[in-house]
Write a protein that holds these residues in place. Structure first.
Motif, PDB file in Angstrom:
ATOM      1  N   VAL A 174     -19.638-126.818 -59.598  1.00 18.06           N
ATOM      2  CA  VAL A 174     -18.862-127.123 -60.316  1.00 18.06           C
ATOM      3  C   VAL A 174     -17.603-127.309 -59.546  1.00 18.06           C
ATOM      4  CG1 VAL A 174     -17.320-126.591 -62.293  1.00 18.06           C
ATOM      5  CG2 VAL A 174     -19.828-126.108 -62.397  1.00 18.06           C
ATOM      6  N   VAL A 220     -17.476-130.540 -66.969  1.00 20.86           N
ATOM      7  CA  VAL A 220     -17.610-128.966 -67.488  1.00 20.86           C
ATOM      8  C   VAL A 220     -16.110-128.971 -68.268  1.00 20.86           C
ATOM      9  CG1 VAL A 220     -17.692-126.639 -66.522  1.00 20.86           C
ATOM     10  CG2 VAL A 220     -18.901-128.611 -65.429  1.00 20.86           C
ATOM     11  N   ARG A 226     -19.252-131.683 -62.371  1.00 20.06           N
ATOM     12  CA  ARG A 226     -20.459-131.193 -61.156  1.00 20.06           C
ATOM     13  C   ARG A 226     -21.130-132.551 -61.348  1.00 20.06           C
ATOM     14  NH1 ARG A 226     -23.101-126.339 -64.892  1.00 20.06           N
ATOM     15  NH2 ARG A 226     -23.659-127.761 -66.549  1.00 20.06           N
TER      16      ARG A 226
END
Length: 231
Positions: A174, A220, A226
């Motif tokens: 991430v 996210v 990501r």
């Protein structure tokens, strides 16, 4: 030496930017209207375009759309302070970066240098030799700096390509918007996170990503993005 096409209707801004860039050794062609700028684009073949959004006649946004219809040359927008809506629309239309009036020569020069560096050193996994990577129907050639999806070439502007290479170098990791901003755009301004969001939106569109359920670049919520490998 880079070839810079400057499209700006304000004579004082145009001349100031032209002189500043020439002092830095850049080859500069200037145009006062969008129509003239498009003509110069074909004959001058610039490495980067500096484009004012507020142009007489054909707007800067329309110029940006027409350039993006058949070219991935880097585009840096020039916009009036506070025109947040125009900035977002310009970025989603295809601009790679922006500067705010009054234009500071050192900022414009830095943005030009940064955009021209984006594809010179493509990121790759640590210790790995650049290879053609396959993720579902997406193929990324890190050595050749090309991308195909479902067998068709995906034309990407420098910021789009750099963002995809950065995310795909670490599938599953991430990245915050700030991390991506610094890695791709070399900025450190928190307010410019919209550069990341607009670029992700363009990338998803070009790769045919379903808006609600993207296959490759996942959001996210509250943090960033990501890269997902759809095995």
């Amino acid at each position: 030496m880079a070839r810079v096409l400057l499209i700006e209707d304000d004579p004082a801004v145009r001349e100031g930017a032209r002189l500043a860039l020439r002092r830095q050794g850049q080859d500069v062609a200037a145009a006062a209207t969008g129509e003239e700028g498009l003509d110069r684009l074909r004959s001058f073949r610039p490495d980067v375009v500096v484009l004012d959004l507020m142009l007489p006649g054909m707007s800067g946004l329309e110029v940006c759309r027409r350039i993006r219809a058949d070219s991935q040359v880097p585009i840096i927008m020039v916009t009036a302070r506070g025109d947040d809506v125009d900035i977002v629309v310009g970025l989603e239309t295809g601009a790679d970066d922006y500067v705010v009036k009054p234009v500071q020569a050192r900022v414009l020069e830095a943005r030009i240098r940064a955009v021209l560096r984006r594809v010179e050193q493509a990121p790759s996994p640590d210790g790995a030799v650049p290879v053609v990577e396959t993720y579902g129907e997406l193929r990324i050639d890190r050595a050749g700096l090309t991308v195909t999806c479902q067998g068709a070439a995906v034309p990407l502007a420098p910021s789009e390509l750099r963002l995809l290479l950065t995310l795909s170098a670490s599938p599953g990791q991430v990245f915050s918007r700030q991390q991506l901003l610094e890695a791709v755009w070399e900025h450190s301004y928190h307010g410019d996170a919209r550069l990341v969001d607009a670029c992700v939106k363009r990338l998803r569109t070009k790769m045919g990503e379903p808006p609600r359920h993207p296959r490759y670049i996942e959001t996210v919520r509250g943090f960033g993005y990501r890269f997902h490998n759809p095995r």
